[in-house]
Design a protein around this motif. Structure first.
Motif, PDB file in Angstrom:
ATOM      1  N   THR A  46       0.831  -1.205   0.000  1.00  0.00           N
ATOM      2  CA  THR A  46       0.000   0.000   0.000  1.00  0.00           C
ATOM      3  C   THR A  46       0.865   1.255   0.000  1.00  0.00           C
ATOM      4  N   HIS A  48       0.223   5.825   0.114  1.00  0.00           N
ATOM      5  CA  HIS A  48      -0.707   6.945   0.135  1.00  0.00           C
ATOM      6  C   HIS A  48      -0.948   7.396  -1.295  1.00  0.00           C
ATOM      7  N   LEU A  49      -2.186   7.672  -1.614  1.00  0.00           N
ATOM      8  CA  LEU A  49      -2.566   7.964  -2.991  1.00  0.00           C
ATOM      9  C   LEU A  49      -1.997   9.282  -3.494  1.00  0.00           C
ATOM     10  N   ASN A  50      -1.752  10.218  -2.614  1.00  0.00           N
ATOM     11  CA  ASN A  50      -1.216  11.512  -3.041  1.00  0.00           C
ATOM     12  C   ASN A  50       0.282  11.575  -2.807  1.00  0.00           C
ATOM     13  N   ILE A  77      -9.122   2.165  -8.951  1.00  0.00           N
ATOM     14  CA  ILE A  77      -8.559   3.273  -8.183  1.00  0.00           C
ATOM     15  C   ILE A  77      -7.788   4.160  -9.162  1.00  0.00           C
ATOM     16  N   ALA A  79      -5.159   6.064 -10.315  1.00  0.00           N
ATOM     17  CA  ALA A  79      -3.809   6.372  -9.838  1.00  0.00           C
ATOM     18  C   ALA A  79      -2.817   6.240 -10.990  1.00  0.00           C
ATOM     19  N   ALA A 124      -2.473  10.531  -7.408  1.00  0.00           N
ATOM     20  CA  ALA A 124      -3.898  10.404  -7.726  1.00  0.00           C
ATOM     21  C   ALA A 124      -4.123  10.922  -9.131  1.00  0.00           C
ATOM     22  N   GLU A 135     -13.134   9.637  -1.593  1.00  0.00           N
ATOM     23  CA  GLU A 135     -11.871   9.287  -2.234  1.00  0.00           C
ATOM     24  C   GLU A 135     -11.055   8.402  -1.298  1.00  0.00           C
ATOM     25  N   ARG A 136     -10.316   7.455  -1.853  1.00  0.00           N
ATOM     26  CA  ARG A 136      -9.461   6.590  -1.043  1.00  0.00           C
ATOM     27  C   ARG A 136      -8.181   7.319  -0.673  1.00  0.00           C
ATOM     28  N   VAL A 139      -3.633   3.265  -1.904  1.00  0.00           N
ATOM     29  CA  VAL A 139      -3.790   2.466  -3.114  1.00  0.00           C
ATOM     30  C   VAL A 139      -3.089   1.136  -2.867  1.00  0.00           C
TER      31      VAL A 139
END
Length: 180
Positions: A46, A48-50, A77, A79, A124, A135-136, A139
């Motif tokens: 995993t 962080h998406l940003n 997702i 990304a 993202a 929003e997640r 990811v």
């Protein structure tokens, strides 16, 4: 009045110490390399998406062999992943990658037995199309480093060999089992 200045200075000092402590404790552990062994897939990683980043230390590389690092992730997702090869953790060199749908891959040749790292970065991209869906923050993805033989992952050669044997058997079996 001096008592109030003393308290103010103490408050400022404590705020600075708290800020430093929070900064140290929230240093991303993802920048500490995680081992990625050749031919062993890491599942359920995993980020962080940003602007999430994670370093992987490649283990089991052989000199003068070609390798492929691949990331696969769910297309649901939105990304954008990138993979960079790093000789050390401060290397700023960017590599050109190959993107195929929801798979990111990097092909390289191990020129020596020195340590090699891979930096995975995610950003993202787009928005969630469903209304009232949040929003997640993270990811999920899988990552693997495969050894290549003639540009094809080594483990797939046995599958290709078995497919050729099946085709040969399909062509030869009518003559062997004909009912004349």
């Amino acid at each position: 009045m001096r008592f109030d200045k003393w308290h103010m200075n103490l408050l400022i000092l404590l705020s600075i110490l708290l800020f430093i402590q929070v900064g140290i404790s929230s240093t991303p552990t993802s920048l500490q390399p995680k081992n990625l062994t050749v031919d062993e897939e890491l599942k359920g990683e995993t980020l962080h998406l940003n602007f999430g980043q994670k370093f992987y230390k490649l283990v089991g590389l052989k000199e003068n062999f070609w390798y492929e690092v691949k990331i696969s992730y769910p297309a649901s997702i939105p990304a954008s992943f990138s993979i960079e090869l790093k000789k050390d953790l401060t290397d700023k060199h960017r590599n050109s990658n190959r993107r195929l749908l929801n798979t990111e891959k990097l092909i390289f040749k191990a020129e020596s037995t020195e340590q090699v790292h891979v930096l995975v970065t995610v950003n993202a991209e787009g928005v969630v199309a469903q209304p009232n869906v949040q929003e997640r923050e993270l990811v999920l993805y899988n990552i693997v480093c495969d050894e290549l033989m003639l540009g094809i992952p080594r483990f797939t050669w046995s599958v290709g060999f078995m497919a050729i044997l099946c085709l040969l058997f399909a062509f030869v079996s009518p003559t062997l089992f004909s009912s004349t």
